[in-house]
Design an enzyme around this catalytic site. Sequence first.
Site, PDB file in Angstrom:
ATOM      1  N   LYS A   9      43.762 -17.695  13.007  1.00 42.71           N
ATOM      2  CA  LYS A   9      44.651 -17.883  14.336  1.00 42.71           C
ATOM      3  C   LYS A   9      46.695 -18.309  13.642  1.00 42.71           C
ATOM      4  CE  LYS A   9      43.723 -18.999  18.770  1.00 42.71           C
ATOM      5  NZ  LYS A   9      43.463 -20.529  19.676  1.00 42.71           N
ATOM      6  N   ARG A  27      40.549 -24.211  33.668  1.00 42.66           N
ATOM      7  CA  ARG A  27      42.177 -24.438  34.939  1.00 42.66           C
ATOM      8  C   ARG A  27      41.441 -23.642  36.720  1.00 42.66           C
ATOM      9  NH1 ARG A  27      45.459 -22.738  29.324  1.00 42.66           N
ATOM     10  NH2 ARG A  27      43.647 -21.506  29.604  1.00 42.66           N
ATOM     11  N   SER A  66      48.848 -23.771  25.989  1.00 36.43           N
ATOM     12  CA  SER A  66      49.503 -24.022  24.709  1.00 36.43           C
ATOM     13  C   SER A  66      50.391 -23.023  24.848  1.00 36.43           C
ATOM     14  CB  SER A  66      48.815 -24.969  23.606  1.00 36.43           C
ATOM     15  OG  SER A  66      47.752 -25.687  23.309  1.00 36.43           O
ATOM     16  N   HIS A  75      46.236 -31.457  28.602  1.00 34.84           N
ATOM     17  CA  HIS A  75      45.348 -32.161  27.226  1.00 34.84           C
ATOM     18  C   HIS A  75      45.752 -33.279  27.980  1.00 34.84           C
ATOM     19  CE1 HIS A  75      45.578 -27.640  24.633  1.00 34.84           C
ATOM     20  NE2 HIS A  75      45.609 -27.841  25.480  1.00 34.84           N
TER      21      HIS A  75
END
Length: 160
Positions: free
Chosen positions: A41, A90, A127, A17
Site C-alpha cells: 500500500k 460504517r 482516511s 478512529h
Amino acid sequence: MRRAIYPGSYDPVTNGHVDIIERAAGQFDEVVVAVMINKSKKSLFTVDERLDMLRDVSVEWPNVRVDSWHGLLVDYCRTHDIQAIVKGLRAVSDFDYELQMAQMNQRLSGVETLFMAANPVYSFLASSLVKEIATYGGDVSALVPAVVERRVVERATERG
C-alpha cells in the site's frame, strides 16, 4: 485481564478512529491500537509517523497501547494473549468484508471479533477521503484531531 486489539492502517487516524478507541477503552482492560503494515500500500505517512499520531490522540486513555505489526493479525493476538478484535463498521459494505475476516480469524485462532457501529457523525469518514480532501486544499479540521490535521495539511502540501 480483558484485552482487545483495534487494527488498521490509520493513514491518517481520523475522528472516527478516535471514537472507536475511546469506546473500546471503556470496555476492555487493555486496548492495543495496532498499525497493520502493508508494504504494497502507498501510504501518506510512515509507520512511525502513524504510531506517533496514534500515541498523541490516545494519551488520555491509560489502558490504550499503540503498536505495529506485519503479518497475520491472529498471530499478533496469540503472541500477546489478546482475546478480541475490535472493528468499527460504517456501513453494510464494511460488514460484508469484515464478517468474512472475522470468521476466518475465528477459524484460524479462536479469537472473536466484536463490531462497533460507527457514530453516525463519522459514518461517512475514511482516511482515504481525508487524504483526498487535504490534497486539494480542502478543510479537514472536522475530520481529524487537531494534531493530525497539521500533519496531514503539511504532508499534502509537500506532495501537492
